[in-house]
Design an enzyme around this catalytic site. Structure first.
Site, short mmCIF file in Angstrom:
data_model
loop_
_atom_site.label_atom_id
_atom_site.label_comp_id
_atom_site.label_asym_id
_atom_site.label_seq_id
_atom_site.Cartn_x
_atom_site.Cartn_y
_atom_site.Cartn_z
N LYS A 242 5.85 -4.87 8.45
CA LYS A 242 5.65 -3.61 7.72
C LYS A 242 5.43 -2.46 8.71
O LYS A 242 6.00 -1.38 8.56
CB LYS A 242 4.46 -3.73 6.76
CG LYS A 242 4.71 -4.62 5.56
CD LYS A 242 3.52 -4.58 4.61
CE LYS A 242 3.78 -5.39 3.36
NZ LYS A 242 2.78 -5.18 2.32
N ASP B 80 3.51 -4.94 -4.42
CA ASP B 80 2.69 -5.72 -5.35
C ASP B 80 1.25 -5.22 -5.39
O ASP B 80 0.59 -5.12 -4.34
CB ASP B 80 2.72 -7.19 -4.97
CG ASP B 80 4.11 -7.79 -5.12
OD1 ASP B 80 4.27 -8.71 -5.93
OD2 ASP B 80 5.03 -7.33 -4.42
N ASP C 291 3.36 -0.22 -0.07
CA ASP C 291 3.39 -1.62 -0.44
C ASP C 291 3.85 -1.69 -1.91
O ASP C 291 3.77 -0.70 -2.63
CB ASP C 291 1.98 -2.21 -0.28
CG ASP C 291 1.83 -3.57 -0.90
OD1 ASP C 291 2.63 -4.46 -0.58
OD2 ASP C 291 0.91 -3.74 -1.73
N SER D 56 7.41 -4.71 1.60
CA SER D 56 6.73 -5.66 0.74
C SER D 56 6.80 -7.08 1.29
O SER D 56 7.84 -7.50 1.80
CB SER D 56 7.35 -5.65 -0.66
OG SER D 56 6.77 -6.63 -1.49
N GLY D 57 5.68 -7.79 1.18
CA GLY D 57 5.70 -9.22 1.41
C GLY D 57 6.28 -9.97 0.23
O GLY D 57 6.34 -11.20 0.24
N ASP E 78 -2.89 -2.06 -0.42
CA ASP E 78 -4.11 -2.60 -1.04
C ASP E 78 -4.63 -3.84 -0.36
O ASP E 78 -5.78 -4.22 -0.59
CB ASP E 78 -3.85 -2.90 -2.51
CG ASP E 78 -3.02 -4.17 -2.70
OD1 ASP E 78 -3.48 -5.09 -3.38
OD2 ASP E 78 -1.91 -4.23 -2.14
#
Length: 244
Positions: free
Chosen positions: A169, A32, A30, A120-121, A192
């Site tokens: 993802k 961020d 991921d 990543s979102g 996370d």
């Protein structure tokens, strides 16, 4: 599964030695708050005077309290309308930093022959730069629509779909494994937030980095203090002998 703290801030659950980096062929991150120190959407919102509002939605989504991640992201992006590309450049230049140990972990993985995937979102504006900075092999993230140098408050559909959420993802991790001719058990997934759980659940080794409680509780490894390179410390401890 019983959790075991093998050194301060480093917890394992359901894994036993030996564990070696060379057993894996892919590591997936991921971005961020995992590979980097900020939530980019929150910092962009700061330029529109809406950071508190956007950050509250982000925090709830990462804790898993919002069922529809895609809609939550659309809501946040809509609040970015009118922010300039120059403001995003300033976020990258002045606020975004790699998290401690990120560069070291990526370099060690590449040296061990692993490919590196960033899912990543967040947004291509940042993932493309992190990809180039770290020599990452594959990425998937969302594209912000820009007109006349300003954000429109919308995202652009891409050939693979509309929004990179938790399901996307996981899909990208599995597609990359297939492309590399490897099994998902040969992949590591590091995240996370709640939207990282689908990919973490599909990987052979799941790693929670300074994560939300629900993510820490489900991960095989939880790094609760220190940098990302503590995964290398774990590998060293577990490569040839049992953990005391």
């Amino acid at each position: 599964m019983t959790a075991q703290e093998i050194s301060p801030g480093l917890v394992i659950r359901g894994i036993t030695p030996p564990l070696n980096l060379h057993d894996f062929r892919l590591i997936t991150f991921d971005m961020d708050s995992t590979l980097i120190n900020i939530e980019c959407v929150d910092e962009i919102a700061d330029a529109a005077g809406r950071k508190a509002e956007v950050a509250a939605i982000t925090e709830a989504a990462m804790r898993g309290e919002i069922a529809d991640y895609k809609e939550s992201l659309r809501q946040r992006v809509a609040l970015l309308r009118g922010v300039s590309v120059a403001s995003m450049e300033a976020v990258y230049a002045t606020r975004l930093q790699l998290n401690p140990g990120a560069a070291e972990l990526v370099a060690a993985c590449k040296q061990a022959g692993l490919k590196v995937l960033l899912v990543s979102g967040g947004f291509t504006f940042f993932t493309d730069r992190i990809r180039d900075r770290l020599g990452i092999d594959f990425t998937r993230s969302n594209m912000l629509e820009v007109q006349d140098g300003l954000l429109t408050g919308r995202m652009v559909d891409q050939p693979w779909g509309d929004i990179c959420d938790g399901d996307e993802k996981r899909k990208m991790l599995l597609e990359t494994c297939a492309k590399l001719g490897i099994q998902p058990r040969q992949a590591i997934a590091v995240g996370d937030g709640a939207n990282d759980l689908p990919m973490m659940g599909s990987a052979g080794l799941s790693v929670a980095y300074h994560a939300k409680p629900t993510v820490r509780e489900q991960a095989m490894v939880a790094i609760n203090s220190g940098g990302l390179d503590r995964l290398l410390e774990l590998m060293d401890k577990m490569s040839t002998r049992a953990v005391p």
